[in-house]
Design a protein around this motif. Structure first.
Motif, PDB file in Angstrom:
ATOM      1  N   ARG A   1       0.755  -1.292   0.042  1.00  0.00           N
ATOM      2  CA  ARG A   1       0.067   0.041   0.044  1.00  0.00           C
ATOM      3  C   ARG A   1       0.722   1.455  -0.114  1.00  0.00           C
ATOM      4  NH1 ARG A   1      -3.401  -1.345   5.089  1.00  0.00           N
ATOM      5  NH2 ARG A   1      -1.299  -1.915   5.738  1.00  0.00           N
ATOM      6  N   ALA A   2       1.896   1.323   0.699  1.00  0.00           N
ATOM      7  CA  ALA A   2       2.868   2.340   0.877  1.00  0.00           C
ATOM      8  C   ALA A   2       3.531   2.676  -0.655  1.00  0.00           C
ATOM      9  CB  ALA A   2       3.945   2.244   1.851  1.00  0.00           C
ATOM     10  N   ALA A   3       3.777   1.520  -1.358  1.00  0.00           N
ATOM     11  CA  ALA A   3       4.127   1.546  -2.748  1.00  0.00           C
ATOM     12  C   ALA A   3       3.209   2.406  -3.664  1.00  0.00           C
ATOM     13  CB  ALA A   3       4.678   0.298  -3.157  1.00  0.00           C
ATOM     14  N   GLY A   4       2.244   1.961  -3.411  1.00  0.00           N
ATOM     15  CA  GLY A   4       1.000   2.361  -4.405  1.00  0.00           C
ATOM     16  C   GLY A   4       0.850   3.894  -4.125  1.00  0.00           C
ATOM     17  N   LEU A   5       0.780   4.148  -2.840  1.00  0.00           N
ATOM     18  CA  LEU A   5       0.607   5.738  -2.380  1.00  0.00           C
ATOM     19  C   LEU A   5       1.710   6.637  -2.895  1.00  0.00           C
ATOM     20  CD1 LEU A   5      -0.934   7.647  -0.978  1.00  0.00           C
ATOM     21  CD2 LEU A   5       0.460   7.180   1.043  1.00  0.00           C
ATOM     22  N   GLY A   6       2.896   5.928  -2.874  1.00  0.00           N
ATOM     23  CA  GLY A   6       4.097   6.631  -3.399  1.00  0.00           C
ATOM     24  C   GLY A   6       4.155   6.819  -4.698  1.00  0.00           C
ATOM     25  N   ALA A   7       3.509   5.972  -5.339  1.00  0.00           N
ATOM     26  CA  ALA A   7       3.319   5.898  -7.282  1.00  0.00           C
ATOM     27  C   ALA A   7       2.316   7.051  -7.421  1.00  0.00           C
ATOM     28  CB  ALA A   7       2.802   4.528  -7.474  1.00  0.00           C
ATOM     29  N   ALA A   8       1.281   7.136  -6.527  1.00  0.00           N
ATOM     30  CA  ALA A   8       0.486   7.965  -6.711  1.00  0.00           C
ATOM     31  C   ALA A   8       0.751   9.387  -6.600  1.00  0.00           C
ATOM     32  CB  ALA A   8      -0.965   7.752  -5.882  1.00  0.00           C
ATOM     33  N   ALA A   9       1.660   9.752  -5.326  1.00  0.00           N
ATOM     34  CA  ALA A   9       2.205  10.925  -5.104  1.00  0.00           C
ATOM     35  C   ALA A   9       3.093  11.267  -6.392  1.00  0.00           C
ATOM     36  CB  ALA A   9       2.911  10.922  -4.058  1.00  0.00           C
ATOM     37  N   LEU A  10       3.860  10.554  -6.949  1.00  0.00           N
ATOM     38  CA  LEU A  10       4.760  10.833  -8.079  1.00  0.00           C
ATOM     39  C   LEU A  10       3.964  11.216  -9.092  1.00  0.00           C
ATOM     40  CD1 LEU A  10       7.662  11.190  -9.214  1.00  0.00           C
ATOM     41  CD2 LEU A  10       7.318   8.496  -9.881  1.00  0.00           C
ATOM     42  N   ALA A  11       2.884  10.495  -9.331  1.00  0.00           N
ATOM     43  CA  ALA A  11       1.860  10.849 -10.393  1.00  0.00           C
ATOM     44  C   ALA A  11       1.248  12.227 -10.277  1.00  0.00           C
ATOM     45  CB  ALA A  11       0.902   9.601 -10.939  1.00  0.00           C
ATOM     46  N   LEU A  12       0.882  12.373  -9.192  1.00  0.00           N
ATOM     47  CA  LEU A  12       0.548  13.959  -8.842  1.00  0.00           C
ATOM     48  C   LEU A  12       1.553  15.037  -9.046  1.00  0.00           C
ATOM     49  CD1 LEU A  12      -1.755  13.295  -5.793  1.00  0.00           C
ATOM     50  CD2 LEU A  12      -2.392  13.827  -7.990  1.00  0.00           C
TER      51      LEU A  12
ATOM     52  N   PHE B   1      -6.324  12.382 -12.902  1.00  0.00           N
ATOM     53  CA  PHE B   1      -6.795  11.711 -11.886  1.00  0.00           C
ATOM     54  C   PHE B   1      -6.899  10.094 -12.164  1.00  0.00           C
ATOM     55  CE2 PHE B   1     -10.264   9.804  -9.262  1.00  0.00           C
ATOM     56  CZ  PHE B   1      -9.649   9.954  -8.237  1.00  0.00           C
ATOM     57  N   LEU B   2      -7.253   9.575 -13.363  1.00  0.00           N
ATOM     58  CA  LEU B   2      -7.394   8.267 -13.700  1.00  0.00           C
ATOM     59  C   LEU B   2      -6.195   7.638 -13.773  1.00  0.00           C
ATOM     60  CD1 LEU B   2     -10.474   8.003 -15.914  1.00  0.00           C
ATOM     61  CD2 LEU B   2     -10.339   7.381 -13.539  1.00  0.00           C
ATOM     62  N   VAL B   3      -5.029   8.402 -14.242  1.00  0.00           N
ATOM     63  CA  VAL B   3      -3.754   8.102 -14.404  1.00  0.00           C
ATOM     64  C   VAL B   3      -3.066   7.764 -12.985  1.00  0.00           C
ATOM     65  CG1 VAL B   3      -1.403   8.453 -15.039  1.00  0.00           C
ATOM     66  CG2 VAL B   3      -3.514   8.787 -16.595  1.00  0.00           C
TER      67      VAL B   3
END
Length: 102
Positions: free
Chosen positions: A66-77, A83-85
């Motif tokens: 979950r932390a890795a996914g949150l990190g990926a979302a933060a990088l995408a932001l 948003f969908l990406v």
């Protein structure tokens, strides 16, 4: 029976909070500090909920997929992705880390 009692108390509490909000004088709500705080509170609550759901499991601090996914979302932001990406990146990274055994 305890569930219905909890539901009734929650409903009564929500009603009382709504009633208290209606009793606050209008000039109090128009103050700059109150307006600024009321715009920041939802963001702070969402951030706290996200952190709690990401970094805890059964009351313990954990670092997992979950932390890795949150990190990926933060990088995408940060990269200003749509948003969908952002959501897709988080899902793919989380699934990938879990598939690799993490």
């Amino acid at each position: 029976m305890n569930v219905w009692l909890a539901i009734a108390l929650t409903a009564a509490g929500c009603y009382l909070v709504k009633l208290l909000g209606l009793l606050v004088p209008a000039d109090t709500l128009e103050r700059p500090l109150v307006r600024r705080l009321s715009s920041l509170v939802p963001v702070a609550l969402l951030a706290a909920l996200t952190a709690q759901q990401t970094f805890s499991a059964q009351g313990a601090l954990v670092l997992d997929a979950r932390a890795a996914g949150l990190g990926a979302a933060a990088l995408a932001l940060v990269l200003r992705a749509p948003f969908l990406v952002v959501v897709g990146a988080a899902v793919l990274v989380t699934a990938g880390v879990r598939a690799l055994g993490g």
